[in-house]
Design a protein around this motif. Structure first.
Motif, PDB file in Angstrom:
ATOM      1  N   LEU A 414      18.642  48.164 -14.601  1.00  0.00           N
ATOM      2  CA  LEU A 414      19.236  48.037 -15.921  1.00  0.00           C
ATOM      3  C   LEU A 414      20.416  48.990 -16.036  1.00  0.00           C
ATOM      4  O   LEU A 414      20.241  50.223 -15.982  1.00  0.00           O
ATOM      5  CB  LEU A 414      18.201  48.354 -17.003  1.00  0.00           C
ATOM      6  CG  LEU A 414      16.898  47.519 -16.947  1.00  0.00           C
ATOM      7  CD1 LEU A 414      15.929  47.966 -18.022  1.00  0.00           C
ATOM      8  CD2 LEU A 414      17.208  46.036 -17.076  1.00  0.00           C
ATOM      9  N   LEU A 468      23.942  45.024 -21.840  1.00  0.00           N
ATOM     10  CA  LEU A 468      22.931  45.352 -20.827  1.00  0.00           C
ATOM     11  C   LEU A 468      23.176  44.472 -19.612  1.00  0.00           C
ATOM     12  O   LEU A 468      23.168  43.238 -19.713  1.00  0.00           O
ATOM     13  CB  LEU A 468      21.522  45.096 -21.389  1.00  0.00           C
ATOM     14  CG  LEU A 468      20.351  45.394 -20.444  1.00  0.00           C
ATOM     15  CD1 LEU A 468      20.299  46.887 -20.098  1.00  0.00           C
ATOM     16  CD2 LEU A 468      19.037  44.937 -21.086  1.00  0.00           C
ATOM     17  N   ILE A 470      21.637  43.335 -16.017  1.00  0.00           N
ATOM     18  CA  ILE A 470      20.296  43.285 -15.429  1.00  0.00           C
ATOM     19  C   ILE A 470      20.399  42.719 -14.016  1.00  0.00           C
ATOM     20  O   ILE A 470      21.075  41.699 -13.791  1.00  0.00           O
ATOM     21  CB  ILE A 470      19.344  42.393 -16.262  1.00  0.00           C
ATOM     22  CG1 ILE A 470      19.439  42.755 -17.747  1.00  0.00           C
ATOM     23  CG2 ILE A 470      17.922  42.506 -15.751  1.00  0.00           C
ATOM     24  CD1 ILE A 470      18.725  41.764 -18.647  1.00  0.00           C
TER      25      ILE A 470
END
Length: 1513
Positions: A414, A468, A470
């Protein structure tokens, strides 16, 4: 069968280590006889992963490699998915025992390898009886080769019986090693014949069985002799071999074309799809094409019945263009596998397609079989991401779906932070696996709060954004191979907005409105770089209203801030921009550029980019004037647009003759719109451009607003200039433009006006030009009508028309095979023509000319005629000595060709390096090439011009030969008959060798050779005007005929009988030339006694031979008279006038004015000469004093000569010069001293003719005293000592040790100021401290930085731009050199000067408690400054480049406490200078350094004392 080829035998012997022979275990190998091959199958579990096969026959053992298999008909496949190996051996494979094409016996060795590497050899044998009768032609498309076999007894071949076909094949077989060759056709490639053994070396095999002819080719796209073509959207690999047997000019060819589709199949999302053309057009051998009658499919080499294919889901779809086969994914008959590869979950499906198609052609069958392995691409798993985030929860919720049952999530990354599943759950993240609805798949849900691991960003659009990134780590079970999946999600709050403006266009203004919102205080409103305030609005004339609800701003047209575009006479676009920005960063967050359309009346726009745009009414200056006749000061600058009264001009301020003026506040650019006028005089109208009647346009810019012009040398004003239009006095102008723009009858032919004569191979028609006019025309007449004989039509149809001015007649030569001639049995030829004449009034008259010729000389078997405009070859059809065919068969074949020419006969033209392209005879006719069949001969005619459309030029024994090589062919299925019609003619046009004309041709014209033994020349004769001459006549005339093994050379002396001579004046010279019309005949004989006769017409002429005159200057200086001798004049040349330095004199006028012109005979010659005498003091003589001190007299003479009796004039130019070498310019000597340069000039008697100068200034005692020179001048010499750093020095190669100083002194002509001599003395001086302000904008500084900071290190210094470092340093000093627009230099402009200033900062190191640190202390600097007079920078304003008239004044100041010192002239100290101290300034005295004056294109500086600003000295 009797048609065959010798087949080479190849034996390969290989020795393998650890090999044993053994009996074959039962069931280990299976054999199966298929339709056209033997199939051998064995399991890989028995053989190992790499089994090998060898073919065995009586000649030995032959390892089947990949290449050998493609040549010999074997295909070995290793198939890991089904787990076995296969060998497919064609029934025509190399080492198969073939009994009558019915029974085929095979023998192989199978070599296996166990896990220890031990090899074992097993014998495999099989015998196959033909399961299915052979088709007349069969094509096999294997995986590694293509094979075609044709039956030898094919019936239905028009014009040839089956027995004749068999006999031809027998002839081919018996002569294969000598006569038979193969040609591979490839698009765009030259056809190159090769032997069958050469083809075998390339992998191409020809083979003859008992009843079939076999050809095999490697099967790979783009093979050596193959090509790829597009058929109905599918690529097809084609190999096109043609077997050729040639006897003289007849060729028999067998076409063994083989073609296979290269389509490998494709995956369409549900299965495999393979497509092939319904008709493989490369296999078409007749004009009607092939008709497909039956198509079947299967897999693994076996055809399947329709019920089975339907059950499996296979589809066979046939259209007119293509056949398409579809096989579903994972259907029976294929092989499937799944695995992980390339970071993805994959699966693969393979099927081995088998395809059969039957074509029918006039009941003759062609059967095609094809093996094609196909496979899907690697099919991978597609994942999906769903962002389920709810902003109010302030948690990212991300759904990862479409995961197979055997896929697990093991870790995530992350925003660059690695976490396994356990770690993630411990840190407050939540990862949950959930089933995917209505599916066997599953998914994962990831929840991440908006905390520190999340990236936050406030965008320029007022959005607060969380993001974010990922990276999911997934594994495939059970092998746990990892792969990865990337995703990005974003959440944002749209609760903060920048102000938004609305704009409205008014008639003469623009209005902006902004509604206030709660967050407006976060931004400020601006116009350009300025904050919008009530004060700014009032100053610029804006109307501004601001209350609690909104802000309104009305901006009148032409206010400050407008930009203008698309200006024309009707309208223009005005744009005004208002913006909002962040107060601290000044980052613009929103803007509104309102663009409005305004009407144009008159305007002037002075843009910030330095472009002036003007619209003005020019009739205010001159009522009734025409705008189209206006221009700027540069008359090439014309209006871009105009109407009845106005003009539009747009131009850069440095173009179109724009003038520039600079004062202490403004820069003014000015141009004028001038109006061209026409004034009428008694003689004619006169046009003039009178600048007294003009419109003046002017742009004025504030001097302070042109900062970037000083700093970066480009025009970019801070604000637009102020424009003005000034109209001068009205004037009427008139323009006057005046422009002035400046039958047929028939009659009887008079007796003797036209003569006809039957020559060997043509009719000659002759007529006098005095009767026809200079341009007579001919027309051919026959039953079809009248055909004008143009140049092109004559070259196509066998007519040659010549207009011959020297003998004064015109000729028509008409070939006996010309298009419109009545031909009776090739023996009697009847011609009919129209002759069209033109009299002096232009009246045309038509006369009829007829003639009948009987053949004067029997035809040779082949005859070649090389006319002036065409080449013609005719061949007899009953040629004997033709191997393999009787004369009757040959004649019948030609008759068949003729009768079918319009449908089946075609022609190919051979050209070196060009692809052979077949065309119909009508297409060839359209290009000018004619094929014709008479009663007993075949005729071909070609335009005779080097590099004709289908011709080529080749070199034969040093002579260029024009060759046209057509091949006429008739094709029936895969057999072709060809006729070779090569025609060749020498292109040699003859040459003049100084005494006569020489023509050369090869003794043997090799392009005419049609047999292996070549042609033997038996007889050569020559003549002129189309008639051969006997040897006594040629000898009497001086003609020479010389024959060697390589060439034939003919020489004809200049002016010999049989030619035509003429003399005349052309190109201002006396010329003569000689013309002869050569006629040449040569007879060849081949080894069968077949004769070829070549005839050639070649007109030749000498170049224009001209009279060379010469001039002798017999002038004696003491006589002071030019004496010029003109010689080499022919007896018929007279001198009638002379032009002396532009003054014209006849001979009589010259003698009357004191000039003397005398004609004298030239000794030992029939030529004569003229002597011209002109005194030096005559007014026509030019006088010149040269820069070398030479007094020179010069005379340019133009003689006017005429040729008698026609009195055509021509001219001869000459120039003579006389000079006195008794006058010299002064010469200087220079000496280098320690701190000066000394010049000395010894006086000479003629010194008074020159003056001595320094630069532009006259050297006088006053100038010397003013500049500090030490000057002494007496009767003997002039001495000048110039101290270092005086005005006039230039400097180069400045470093901390030394530099070069140069001072130049010159002498020049007082009136013209032309420099006649100069001395630039260059000396080496020692460097202390200095500053250089050059005229091209470069400053060079050498200074002692320890005066600013005692103990400072010079190598730690830099300028305001810290990347600008010293070029050189020592213990105390630093040397910098930089452009005034670089290194952070500051610029200031006042009403008198422009000041450029920079600082030398010194990086210092300070000690702290913890550690030392470095810093650039701005308080401890040396300031360097260059000041230029503003008036000297004219070119900066006019041309926008830095080039000062004089150097700038340099100053060095240090910012340490005041310290005064007195430098000296010592090399290690400064010059003496006065100083004063100003209290509380923190500055040392300003140090005015030695000024340096380099040349403008290098470095040029110059120094004197000026008042410095406060705080300097």
């Amino acid at each position: 069968m009797a048609f065959g080829f010798w087949l080479g035998v190849f034996v390969l012997v290989s020795v393998w280590p650890s090999v044993r022979c053994s009996d074959l275990p039962r069931g280990a190998v299976e054999t199966e006889c298929r339709d056209r091959y033997l199939l051998v199958t064995t399991e890989l579990s028995f053989t190992g992963n790499e089994p090998r096969f060898e073919a065995v026959d009586d000649d030995g053992v032959h390892p089947i490699t990949k290449q050998y298999g493609s040549e010999c008909g074997y295909m070995v496949s290793i198939l890991p998915l089904p787990g076995h190996a296969e060998l497919r051996a064609s029934y025509f494979s190399c080492h198969t025992d073939n009994q009558d094409d019915e029974v085929f016996t095979f023998s192989f060795n199978l070599i296996t390898t166990d896990e220890t590497g031990l090899e074992t050899t097993y014998t495999v044998t099989a015998t196959c009886s033909l399961p299915l009768p052979w088709s007349p032609r069969e094509v096999s498309c294997e995986e590694n080769y293509m094979e075609v076999s044709v039956r030898g007894d094919v019936s239905g071949l028009p014009g040839t019986k089956a027995d004749n076909w068999t006999a031809a094949l027998a002839t081919a077989h018996s002569s294969a090693t000598s006569d038979w060759q193969v040609i591979f056709q490839q698009e765009g490639q030259q056809l190159t014949p090769m032997s069958l053994s050469e083809a075998r070396e390339l992998g191409y095999v020809f083979h003859l069985t008992q009843g079939r002819l076999v050809f095999r080719s490697p099967y790979m796209p783009g093979s050596v002799m193959g090509s790829v073509t597009m058929v109905n959207g599918t690529l097809v690999d084609v190999v096109y071999p043609i077997l050729v047997s040639r006897q003289r000019w007849v060729v028999i060819m067998v076409n063994l074309v083989v073609a296979c589709s290269t389509a490998e199949g494709m995956y369409d999302g549900s299965g495999l799809v393979w497509e092939t053309p319904t008709l493989l057009s490369p296999l078409v051998s007749g004009p009607s094409g092939l008709e497909s009658s039956k198509i079947r499919m299967g897999v693994d080499g076996q055809l399947l019945d329709e019920p089975i294919t339907t059950e499996r889901g296979y589809r066979l779809e046939i259209s007119d263009a293509t056949v398409q086969i579809s096989i579903p994914f994972n259907a029976d008959g294929g092989y499937r596998n799944s695995f992980v590869m390339d970071n993805m979950y994959h699966e693969l499906y393979v099927v081995r397609l088998y395809y059969e198609q039957i074509f029918m052609d006039d009941s003759v069958e062609t059967r095609l079989r094809l093996h094609r392995p196909m496979k899907t691409p690697l099919l991978f798993q597609r994942l999906s991401i769903i962002n389920q985030t709810v902003l109010e929860e302030r948690v990212f919720t991300v759904y990862l779906g479409n995961l197979s049952y055997d896929v697990d999530l093991v870790a995530v990354k992350l925003n660059g932070h690695d976490l396994n599943i356990l770690e993630a759950n411990k840190t407050g993240l939540i990862i949950t696996m959930v089933p995917q609805p209505n599916s066997t798949l599953h998914a994962y849900i990831l929840r991440v709060p908006f905390d520190a691991i999340i990236h936050k960003l406030y965008t320029t659009e007022g959005v607060l954004q969380y993001s974010l990134d990922i990276n999911y780590t997934l594994v495939i079970l059970p092998q746990e191979e990892p792969y990865y999946y990337l995703a990005s999600v974003v959440a944002q709050f749209n609760d903060v907005f920048a102000p938004v403006f609305n704009g409205v266009c008014n008639e003469k203004s623009i209005t902006f409105q902004m509604d206030h919102k709660p967050f407006d205080y976060l931004w400020e409103v601006g116009v350009g770089p300025y904050l919008l305030t009530p004060n700014l609005a009032a100053k610029r004339g804006y109307v501004m209203q601001n209350d609690s609800q909104s802000l309104t701003l009305e901006v009148p047209l032409f206010s400050v801030g407008y930009t203008y575009k698309d200006v024309n006479l009707k309208q223009f676009r005005g744009t005004f921009e208002i913006l909002s920005r962040v107060p601290k960063t000044l980052e613009v967050t929103s803007s509104m550029a309102q663009r409005c359309l305004f009407q144009t009346t008159e305007l002037i726009v002075c843009s910030t980019e330095g472009v002036m745009t003007v619209v003005t009414d020019v009739t205010l200056a001159i009522p009734g004037s025409e705008p189209s006749r206006t221009s700027l000061l540069d008359s090439t600058c014309r209006p871009q647009e105009m109407d009845d009264t106005r003009v539009l001009l747009s131009f850069r301020l440095d173009t179109c003759g724009t003038r520039v003026q600079v004062d202490y506040q403004h820069v003014t650019y000015e141009n004028e719109i001038t109006i061209e006028q026409e004034f009428h005089s008694v003689m004619a109208p006169v046009k003039t451009r009178d600048t007294a009647f003009a419109v003046t346009v002017r742009c004025v810019y504030p001097l302070s607003g042109l900062y970037k012009l000083f700093a970066y040398r480009r025009f970019e004003a801070d604000s637009p200039g102020i424009g003005t239009i000034l109209t001068k006095v009205p004037v009427k102008k008139v323009f006057v433009l005046v422009s002035v723009w400046p039958s047929v009858r028939c009659s009887d032919l008079p007796r003797g006006a036209v003569e006809t004569e039957c020559r060997d191979r043509y009719l000659l028609v002759t007529t006098e030009l005095s009767f026809t006019g200079n341009e007579p025309r001919f027309e051919a007449v026959d039953a079809d009508g009248v055909h004008p004989i143009t140049k092109q039509y004559g070259s196509e149809c066998g007519y040659m028309v010549s207009i011959l001015p020297l003998p004064g007649h015109a000729e028509l030569r008409a070939s006996y095979f010309s298009c419109h001639t009545d031909n009776q049995d090739d023996a009697v030829f009847t011609f009919s023509f129209n002759l069209i004449t033109t009299d002096e009034t232009g009246l045309e008259t038509t006369y009829t000319v007829t003639a009948t010729c009987s053949l004067p000389l029997p035809w040779s078997p082949r005859e070649v005629s090389c006319e002036e405009n065409y080449m013609e070859v005719s061949m007899r059809s009953d040629v004997s000595c033709l191997s393999g065919k009787t004369a009757d068969n040959w004649t019948a074949a030609l008759a068949t060709a003729h009768s079918s020419a319009t449908s089946t006969w075609q022609v190919m033209f051979q050209q070196e390096g060009q692809q052979l392209t077949p065309m119909s005879l009508s297409e060839a006719r359209a290009l000018g090439y004619v094929f014709h069949l008479t009663q007993g001969r075949l005729v071909f005619r070609s335009p005779y011009t080097p590099q004709s459309v289908m011709g080529s030029v080749s070199m034969v024994n040093g002579s260029l030969v024009e060759v046209v090589h057509p091949i006429l062919f008739s094709r029936q299925r895969w057999v072709v008959m060809m006729v070779d019609w090569v025609v060749a003619c020498s292109t040699n046009e003859g040459m003049y060798d100084g005494s006569g004309l020489v023509w050369e041709t090869p003794t043997l014209l090799s392009p005419l050779v049609s047999g292996p033994s070549g042609l033997e020349s038996s007889k050569i004769r020559m003549g002129v005007d189309g008639q051969l001459l006997d040897e006594p006549i040629t000898t009497e005339r001086g003609y020479r005929l010389e024959i060697s093994d390589a060439t034939v050379q003919i020489s004809i002396p200049f002016n010999a009988d049989g030619g035509y001579r003429n003399s005349f004046v052309m190109d201002n010279m006396y010329h003569e030339f000689y013309v002869v019309r050569l006629y040449y005949e040569q007879t060849f004989m081949d080894d069968c006694g077949v004769e070829t006769r070549l005839r050639l017409h070649r007109p030749m002429n000498t170049p224009l031979l001209f009279q060379r005159l010469s001039i002798i200057n017999q002038t004696v200086l003491e006589e002071r008279v030019f004496t010029v001798y003109l010689e080499n004049l022919s007896y018929d040349v007279d001198l009638v006038a002379v032009t002396l330095n532009g003054h014209d004199f006849t001979i009589l006028e010259a003698n009357k004015t004191g000039l003397v012109i005398t004609m004298v005979p030239q000794p030992n010659s029939t030529l004569h000469a003229y002597i011209l005498r002109v005194p030096f003091e005559d007014a026509v003589v030019h006088k010149l004093y040269s820069t070398d001190g030479v007094l020179q007299y010069s005379l340019d003479i133009n003689y006017t000569l005429v040729i008698l009796p026609q009195e055509e004039p021509y001219y001869y130019l000459a120039s003579v010069v006389a000079q006195f070498n008794d006058v010299f310019a002064p010469v200087f000597n220079g000496v280098c001293n320690e701190k000066s340069i000394t010049f000395q000039m010894d006086h000479k008697p003629f010194d008074y003719l020159w003056e001595v100068g320094v630069g532009h200034y006259l050297l006088t005692p006053n100038l010397a005293a003013k500049r500090g020179y030490v000057m002494r001048n007496d009767s003997q010499s002039l001495t000048l000592e110039v101290p270092l750093f005086s005005v006039g020095y230039t400097y180069k190669d400045v470093n901390l040790t030394q530099f070069h100083g140069t001072f130049e002194i010159i002498s020049r002509v007082p009136k013209t100021l032309e420099v006649t001599s100069s001395l630039a003395q260059r000396c080496l001086f020692q460097t202390t401290e200095l500053i250089v302000c050059s005229t091209d904008g470069v400053v060079t500084v050498a200074t002692d930085v320890t005066l600013a900071i005692p103990g400072a290190e010079p190598n730690r210094t830099s300028l305001l731009d810290s990347t600008c470092r010293p070029q050189e340093t020592d213990d105390t000093r630093a040397l910098f050199s930089f452009g005034l627009h670089t290194c952070g230099t500051r610029v200031q402009v006042d009403h008198q000067r422009v000041t450029y200033e920079n600082e030398i900062t010194i990086e210092q190191e300070f000690q702290s408690v913890t550690a030392p640190f470095k810093t650039g202390n701005a308080a401890s600097v040396v300031t360097v400054r260059c000041v230029y007079p503003l008036s000297d920078l004219y070119k900066l304003f006019a041309f926008w480049r830095f080039e000062a008239d004089s150097p700038g004044i340099g100053t060095i100041l240090t910012t340490v406490p005041v310290k005064t010192f007195q430098p000296t002239f010592s090399p290690t100290t400064r010059r003496p200078m006065s100083s004063r101290t100003t209290p509380n300034t923190g500055l040392t005295p300003g140090r005015k350094m030695p000024a340096i004056h380099p040349r403008a294109k290098y470095v040029k500086v110059f120094s004197w004392q000026i008042n410095q600003h406060k705080g300097t000295t």
